[in-house]
Design a protein around this motif. Structure first.
Motif, PDB file in Angstrom:
ATOM      1  N   LYS A  87      -5.899  -5.865  -2.999  1.00  0.00           N
ATOM      2  CA  LYS A  87      -6.205  -6.889  -2.390  1.00  0.00           C
ATOM      3  C   LYS A  87      -7.969  -7.104  -2.889  1.00  0.00           C
ATOM      4  CE  LYS A  87      -3.736  -6.583   2.232  1.00  0.00           C
ATOM      5  NZ  LYS A  87      -4.046  -6.614   3.449  1.00  0.00           N
ATOM      6  N   PRO A 142      -9.906 -10.952   3.595  1.00  0.00           N
ATOM      7  CA  PRO A 142      -8.957 -10.650   2.462  1.00  0.00           C
ATOM      8  C   PRO A 142      -8.549 -12.317   1.986  1.00  0.00           C
ATOM      9  CG  PRO A 142      -8.102  -9.249   4.167  1.00  0.00           C
ATOM     10  CD  PRO A 142      -9.314  -9.964   4.745  1.00  0.00           C
ATOM     11  N   THR A 195      -3.768 -11.145  -2.422  1.00  0.00           N
ATOM     12  CA  THR A 195      -2.946 -10.030  -2.681  1.00  0.00           C
ATOM     13  C   THR A 195      -2.327 -10.074  -4.082  1.00  0.00           C
ATOM     14  OG1 THR A 195      -2.610  -9.544  -0.404  1.00  0.00           O
ATOM     15  CG2 THR A 195      -1.409  -8.258  -1.953  1.00  0.00           C
ATOM     16  N   HIS A 243       0.021  -8.146  -7.043  1.00  0.00           N
ATOM     17  CA  HIS A 243       0.899  -6.619  -7.402  1.00  0.00           C
ATOM     18  C   HIS A 243       1.458  -7.101  -8.836  1.00  0.00           C
ATOM     19  CE1 HIS A 243       4.512  -4.042  -6.807  1.00  0.00           C
ATOM     20  NE2 HIS A 243       3.659  -3.355  -7.520  1.00  0.00           N
ATOM     21  N   THR A 257      -4.497  -0.963  -2.180  1.00  0.00           N
ATOM     22  CA  THR A 257      -3.693  -0.732  -0.850  1.00  0.00           C
ATOM     23  C   THR A 257      -3.017   0.361  -0.740  1.00  0.00           C
ATOM     24  OG1 THR A 257      -1.900  -2.459  -1.854  1.00  0.00           O
ATOM     25  CG2 THR A 257      -3.647  -3.377  -0.638  1.00  0.00           C
TER      26      THR A 257
END
Length: 266
Positions: free
Chosen positions: A142, A157, A160, A162, A200
């Motif tokens: 994050k 935040p 995010t 990934h 995370t």
């Protein structure tokens, strides 16, 4: 027969109690430094280091004859023979953060957790430029923003990440993208603040960026602030030189000028 079996179970229970209750120590190093995970004990059999949650993946092992290791991991055979069973990780990056186990003939001796210190970086950019943050690893992270500007956007935040997937809050959806890192376009002075890359999976800080965005007029003032004194010095030296030349010329003219009561032809 029964008494023998009972004694056997007691021995197994004691072995589990002694070896299974070993305390977990920790080692913290800087990113990409070599890390030594300490362990000591005498073992005449096979010593192995594995990742705690994957005991079938042997990183390195030693017996009385030799040692065998995966790339990036090492035990030193001479030290093993003396009771030093430490594991050396040659390049401690974020992917190697974990708890490692050393066992002797499959009985747990040591459990050591490797921690990698997070990075701190200061960034100064101009208003309108893009901010690019290195994510440092492919695990889900994050991007957390903490404002230092008086009229900055809310802290918290903002995105995010990934792998190549990016999800952002509505305020940042049109400005954020993944290039060589996490890119935030069209920065303004109100975007100044602290940007934290948060892992995370391990719930750890990876990288902290302190970002200062300067408006164009601030940059111009800073430029003029450095240029004007320089020109003052140049002009001052020029004025001093010109004044000195004027004095010399006047002195020469005074010497060569004929006196009023003298005639050039005698």
């Amino acid at each position: 027969m029964c008494s023998c079996s009972s004694a056997h179970y007691v021995l197994i229970f004691l072995a589990i109690t002694v070896t299974g209750g070993s305390a977990v120590s920790s080692v913290q190093v800087n990113l990409h430094d070599s890390a030594t995970l300490p362990c000591s004990g005498r073992c005449s059999g096979l010593v192995r280091w594995t990742v705690y949650h994957n005991p079938d993946d042997v990183l390195t092992e030693c017996d009385q004859t030799s040692c065998r290791s995966k790339e990036g991991y090492q035990m030193i055979h001479d030290q093993y023979l003396k009771g030093n069973l430490s594991l050396i990780i040659t390049d401690a990056d974020y992917s190697k953060r974990d708890t490692y186990t050393c066992d002797c003939d499959y009985l747990d001796i040591c459990d050591v957790t490797l921690q990698v210190e997070f990075l701190k970086t200061s960034v100064q950019i101009e208003s309108g430029d893009s901010l690019v943050l290195d994510l440092d690893l492919s695990d889900p992270v994050k991007v957390i923003y903490n404002s230092t500007a008086a009229a900055g956007p809310p802290s918290g935040p903002i995105c995010t990440v990934h792998r190549r997937s990016l999800q952002c809050t509505p305020e940042y959806t049109q400005r954020a993208s993944l290039t060589s890192g996490f890119e935030l376009r069209r920065m303004t002075s109100s975007d100044s603040g602290v940007y934290t890359i948060w892992d995370t999976k391990y719930k750890e800080i990876i990288h902290v960026y302190t970002v200062t965005v300067q408006d164009n007029h601030q940059s111009l003032d800073r430029y003029l602030g450095s240029v004007v004194p320089m020109w003052k010095k140049v002009l001052g030296k020029f004025a001093l030189s010109a004044g000195l030349v004027s004095v010399i010329v006047a002195f020469v003219l005074l010497i060569v000028q004929p006196k009023g009561n003298e005639h050039p032809c005698g």
